[in-house]
Design a protein around this motif. Structure first.
Motif, mmCIF file in Angstrom:
data_model
loop_
_atom_site.group_PDB
_atom_site.id
_atom_site.type_symbol
_atom_site.label_atom_id
_atom_site.label_comp_id
_atom_site.label_asym_id
_atom_site.label_seq_id
_atom_site.Cartn_x
_atom_site.Cartn_y
_atom_site.Cartn_z
ATOM 1 N N THR A 1 -18.686 -0.116 7.426
ATOM 2 C CA THR A 1 -18.463 -0.471 6.017
ATOM 3 C C THR A 1 -17.062 -1.018 5.812
ATOM 4 O OG1 THR A 1 -19.998 1.247 5.264
ATOM 5 C CG2 THR A 1 -18.395 0.447 3.665
ATOM 6 N N ILE A 2 -16.074 -0.385 6.438
ATOM 7 C CA ILE A 2 -14.684 -0.845 6.330
ATOM 8 C C ILE A 2 -14.544 -2.229 6.967
ATOM 9 C CG2 ILE A 2 -12.344 -0.430 7.212
ATOM 10 C CD1 ILE A 2 -12.858 2.565 6.785
ATOM 11 N N LYS A 3 -15.190 -2.426 8.105
ATOM 12 C CA LYS A 3 -15.103 -3.700 8.807
ATOM 13 C C LYS A 3 -15.662 -4.851 7.971
ATOM 14 C CE LYS A 3 -17.801 -4.483 12.399
ATOM 15 N NZ LYS A 3 -18.343 -4.464 13.785
ATOM 16 N N LYS A 4 -16.715 -4.591 7.197
ATOM 17 C CA LYS A 4 -17.380 -5.636 6.423
ATOM 18 C C LYS A 4 -16.798 -5.819 5.019
ATOM 19 C CE LYS A 4 -21.821 -5.267 8.815
ATOM 20 N NZ LYS A 4 -23.271 -4.932 8.693
ATOM 21 N N CYS A 5 -15.829 -4.987 4.639
ATOM 22 C CA CYS A 5 -15.271 -5.066 3.279
ATOM 23 C C CYS A 5 -14.586 -6.422 3.067
ATOM 24 C CB CYS A 5 -14.270 -3.940 3.067
ATOM 25 S SG CYS A 5 -13.532 -3.939 1.421
ATOM 26 N N LYS B 1 -12.951 -7.281 0.135
ATOM 27 C CA LYS B 1 -12.068 -7.170 -1.032
ATOM 28 C C LYS B 1 -10.595 -7.014 -0.643
ATOM 29 C CE LYS B 1 -15.704 -4.766 -3.625
ATOM 30 N NZ LYS B 1 -16.049 -3.512 -4.343
ATOM 31 N N LEU B 2 -10.277 -7.171 0.625
ATOM 32 C CA LEU B 2 -8.925 -6.872 1.094
ATOM 33 C C LEU B 2 -8.032 -8.102 1.077
ATOM 34 C CD1 LEU B 2 -9.879 -4.769 4.273
ATOM 35 C CD2 LEU B 2 -9.674 -3.992 1.897
ATOM 36 N N ASP B 3 -6.752 -7.886 0.778
ATOM 37 C CA ASP B 3 -5.795 -8.985 0.905
ATOM 38 C C ASP B 3 -5.350 -9.070 2.369
ATOM 39 O OD1 ASP B 3 -3.774 -7.078 1.397
ATOM 40 O OD2 ASP B 3 -3.171 -7.000 -0.711
ATOM 41 N N ASP B 4 -4.473 -10.014 2.679
ATOM 42 C CA ASP B 4 -4.096 -10.257 4.077
ATOM 43 C C ASP B 4 -3.425 -9.034 4.710
ATOM 44 O OD1 ASP B 4 -5.155 -12.773 3.928
ATOM 45 O OD2 ASP B 4 -3.240 -13.785 3.585
ATOM 46 N N SER B 5 -2.545 -8.373 3.971
ATOM 47 C CA SER B 5 -1.850 -7.200 4.501
ATOM 48 C C SER B 5 -2.823 -6.055 4.778
ATOM 49 C CB SER B 5 -0.767 -6.739 3.521
ATOM 50 O OG SER B 5 -0.102 -5.594 4.003
ATOM 51 N N GLN B 6 -3.781 -5.892 3.877
ATOM 52 C CA GLN B 6 -4.779 -4.834 4.049
ATOM 53 C C GLN B 6 -5.716 -5.139 5.212
ATOM 54 O OE1 GLN B 6 -6.307 -5.014 0.092
ATOM 55 N NE2 GLN B 6 -4.686 -3.723 -0.770
ATOM 56 N N LYS B 7 -6.009 -6.413 5.436
ATOM 57 C CA LYS B 7 -6.862 -6.781 6.567
ATOM 58 C C LYS B 7 -6.189 -6.437 7.900
ATOM 59 C CE LYS B 7 -9.320 -10.554 4.236
ATOM 60 N NZ LYS B 7 -9.495 -12.024 4.139
ATOM 61 N N ILE B 8 -4.873 -6.651 7.968
ATOM 62 C CA ILE B 8 -4.138 -6.314 9.192
ATOM 63 C C ILE B 8 -4.188 -4.806 9.432
ATOM 64 C CG2 ILE B 8 -1.826 -6.222 10.222
ATOM 65 C CD1 ILE B 8 -1.276 -8.922 8.809
ATOM 66 N N ALA B 9 -3.984 -4.021 8.375
ATOM 67 C CA ALA B 9 -4.058 -2.555 8.499
ATOM 68 C C ALA B 9 -5.471 -2.136 8.910
ATOM 69 C CB ALA B 9 -3.665 -1.898 7.175
ATOM 70 N N ASP C 1 -7.631 -3.858 10.643
ATOM 71 C CA ASP C 1 -7.882 -4.199 12.042
ATOM 72 C C ASP C 1 -7.182 -3.224 12.996
ATOM 73 O OD1 ASP C 1 -9.490 -6.273 11.269
ATOM 74 O OD2 ASP C 1 -7.929 -7.803 11.410
ATOM 75 N N TRP C 2 -5.972 -2.802 12.652
ATOM 76 C CA TRP C 2 -5.294 -1.783 13.475
ATOM 77 C C TRP C 2 -6.083 -0.470 13.430
ATOM 78 C CZ3 TRP C 2 -2.164 -2.535 17.226
ATOM 79 C CH2 TRP C 2 -1.199 -3.544 17.197
ATOM 80 N N LEU C 3 -6.655 -0.139 12.282
ATOM 81 C CA LEU C 3 -7.467 1.070 12.165
ATOM 82 C C LEU C 3 -8.687 1.000 13.086
ATOM 83 C CD1 LEU C 3 -8.309 3.740 10.744
ATOM 84 C CD2 LEU C 3 -9.462 2.323 9.029
ATOM 85 N N LEU C 4 -9.361 -0.142 13.095
ATOM 86 C CA LEU C 4 -10.532 -0.305 13.957
ATOM 87 C C LEU C 4 -10.141 -0.195 15.433
ATOM 88 C CD1 LEU C 4 -12.297 -3.261 12.092
ATOM 89 C CD2 LEU C 4 -12.961 -0.843 12.086
ATOM 90 N N LEU C 5 -8.977 -0.737 15.774
ATOM 91 C CA LEU C 5 -8.501 -0.608 17.143
ATOM 92 C C LEU C 5 -8.218 0.858 17.486
ATOM 93 C CD1 LEU C 5 -6.046 -3.649 17.428
ATOM 94 C CD2 LEU C 5 -8.227 -3.362 18.623
ATOM 95 N N ALA D 1 -9.623 2.073 2.534
ATOM 96 C CA ALA D 1 -10.787 2.956 2.438
ATOM 97 C C ALA D 1 -11.330 2.993 1.007
ATOM 98 C CB ALA D 1 -10.404 4.369 2.888
ATOM 99 N N GLU D 2 -10.432 2.971 0.027
ATOM 100 C CA GLU D 2 -10.879 2.990 -1.367
ATOM 101 C C GLU D 2 -11.620 1.697 -1.711
ATOM 102 O OE1 GLU D 2 -9.060 3.913 -5.823
ATOM 103 O OE2 GLU D 2 -7.734 3.157 -4.248
ATOM 104 N N LEU D 3 -11.068 0.552 -1.319
ATOM 105 C CA LEU D 3 -11.702 -0.727 -1.610
ATOM 106 C C LEU D 3 -13.031 -0.875 -0.869
ATOM 107 C CD1 LEU D 3 -8.561 -3.060 -1.510
ATOM 108 C CD2 LEU D 3 -9.900 -2.399 -3.530
ATOM 109 N N ALA D 4 -13.154 -0.191 0.278
ATOM 110 C CA ALA D 4 -14.399 -0.246 1.050
ATOM 111 C C ALA D 4 -15.468 0.658 0.447
ATOM 112 C CB ALA D 4 -14.128 0.144 2.502
ATOM 113 N N GLY D 5 -15.118 1.402 -0.586
ATOM 114 C CA GLY D 5 -16.109 2.214 -1.290
ATOM 115 C C GLY D 5 -16.248 3.638 -0.782
ATOM 116 N N LEU D 6 -15.277 4.142 -0.002
ATOM 117 C CA LEU D 6 -15.349 5.529 0.465
ATOM 118 C C LEU D 6 -14.803 6.450 -0.629
ATOM 119 C CD1 LEU D 6 -14.182 5.199 4.191
ATOM 120 C CD2 LEU D 6 -16.428 4.819 3.183
ATOM 121 N N THR D 7 -15.540 6.514 -1.729
ATOM 122 C CA THR D 7 -15.073 7.238 -2.915
ATOM 123 C C THR D 7 -15.792 8.559 -3.141
ATOM 124 O OG1 THR D 7 -16.623 5.928 -4.250
ATOM 125 C CG2 THR D 7 -14.351 5.134 -4.095
ATOM 126 N N GLY D 8 -16.833 8.845 -2.362
ATOM 127 C CA GLY D 8 -17.534 10.108 -2.507
ATOM 128 C C GLY D 8 -16.668 11.281 -2.076
#
Length: 424
Positions: free
Chosen positions: A236-240, A242-250, A252-256, A331-338
């Motif tokens: 879900t995070i990978k497919k989000c 809604k992220l800006d460029d800085s958030q996309k870099i973070a 990708d580091w998270l996925l790594l 994580a918030e923008l990816a919808g992990l709000t539960g």
């Protein structure tokens, strides 16, 4: 004017310990054991000294009278030299009088701890061929020294290696819990580290340990709540989008991180130089030249996918602090709000508190290594996973991901069914 008297306190088998009591005349009272014991029937209540009814008690009585005069004389000199009168001062006077070890010798707990950190830990043999301990272990002992120093100030007393007993451990534990406001897993770690050091001192450095130091109880505290990002949540995070460029870099580091099991300090330091081909396999080379320990991490598909975004290189560099700040937003923008049961730091108390929190609030860089271990457990042999997570025993690995004995059964059932499908 100061007053020096003696008191007795019950020990065992109807014997009493004799304590020196110094009142400085301005409301402060300091006490110190003299090392003498006595039966209550041999104690002269009126004079506060042993009775002179036999040769042994007479010698005790005379020695305590001499000690009292010594304390008075040293007190006068201390006032002239503007030396502060404290419990530590009284300890030193009594130690010197009886010819006991001085507070400056190398058996002092804090002094030996310095020696242990600087001269033992870098060369202490570990399992296998490794020499020296990790940076995290060294840091733990530096912090232990800070806590012990604060404990000595709290008790107004200096301690020696020989003082570290089960009773000392309980008092230190109580101090860390009530005064420092530390949780059980943290205090348990400090007690275990202290015991390890004292046992080493007695065994290798020929220091005099307390005879019951081996009886010090150690514990790990209650299980920490396991918070991970599942494979579905990572997808879900990978497919989000809604992220800006800085958030996309973070992101990708998270996925790594979740696919390499690296701590943030190691992860964010990776460069193209870490990508190598070893025996025909593409790997991330995490080998340590200093220790000679080789560690290669395979390029899982998820890792290759991130590297391909950056033309075969790692994402742009970001700081640890920026990384952690961005992760929660990702994580918030990816919808992990539960809501999920977990632990969050309360800034008012600076302690972690358990409760139900939105999942995105529980996401930090610490989640990556445990997510890797949990998500890949059962999919690959545990010894292979341990090579990447750097756990030295399977027990440590299973405790880390909170797996119990029944999980072995489940894994066997899975392998049996898989083999049946292959054979058919």
């Amino acid at each position: 004017m100061p007053t020096v008297t003696y008191e007795i306190n019950i020990l065992k088998n109807k014997r009493y310990a004799i304590h020196a009591r110094l009142s400085d005349g301005v409301g402060r009272i300091f006490r110190r054991k003299t090392g003498f014991t006595i039966t209550k029937s041999n104690w002269d209540i009126k004079n506060g000294l042993p009775k002179a009814n036999d040769e042994l008690e007479k010698r005790k009585r005379n020695k305590l009278i001499e000690l009292r005069e010594e304390i008075y004389n040293k007190y006068d000199l201390a006032l002239l030299d503007e030396v502060e009168i404290t419990k530590i001062w009284l300890d030193e006077v009594v130690d010197t009088f009886f010819g006991m070890r001085k507070a400056t010798d190398d058996d002092r707990l804090l002094i030996y701890l310095d020696h242990y950190i600087e001269s033992i830990l870098p060369y202490k043999p570990q399992k296998g061929k490794k020499k020296g301990v990790s940076k995290r272990t060294v840091q733990k002992y530096h912090t232990l020294k800070e806590k012990l120093s604060s404990f000595e100030k709290h008790k107004a007393k200096q301690y020696y290696i020989k003082d570290v007993s089960p009773k000392f451990a309980i008092e230190f534990d109580k101090y860390l819990t009530e005064e420092e406001k530390l949780g059980p897993s943290t205090t348990g770690g400090y007690i275990a580290a202290l015991k390890t050091m004292c046992l080493y001192a007695g065994d290798k450095d020929d220091k005099k340990n307390h005879p019951k130091v081996k009886n010090i109880g150690v514990y790990s505290g209650e299980r920490k709540i396991k918070t991970i990002l599942s494979l579905d949540e990572l997808e879900t995070i990978k497919k989000c989008d809604k992220l800006d460029d800085s958030q996309k870099i973070a992101r990708d580091w998270l996925l790594l991180g979740c696919n390499t099991a690296q701590r943030v300090s190691d992860l964010l330091g990776l460069t193209k130089e870490n990508l190598k081909v070893v025996s025909g396999s593409e790997v991330i080379d995490m080998s340590n030249e200093k220790t000679g320990k080789e560690l290669y991490i395979p390029l899982f598909d998820e890792v290759r996918e991130v590297l391909d975004k950056y033309d075969g290189e790692f994402p742009p560099k970001i700081s640890d602090q920026h990384f952690n700040r961005q992760l929660k937003k990702v994580a918030e923008l990816a919808g992990l709000t539960g809501n999920e049961y977990g632990e969050l730091n309360n800034p008012k108390t600076n302690r972690k508190e358990k409760g139900e929190y939105p999942k995105w609030k529980l996401v930090s860089s610490h989640i990556m290594r445990r997510s890797f271990a949990t998500n890949y457990y059962g999919k690959y042999p545990t010894p292979l996973l341990m090579q990447i997570t750097k756990h030295s025993t399977e027990r440590q690995f299973l405790e880390y991901i909170h797996k119990d004995a029944i999980d072995h059964v489940k894994q066997f059932e899975y392998e049996i069914q898989k083999n049946k499908v292959i054979s058919n």
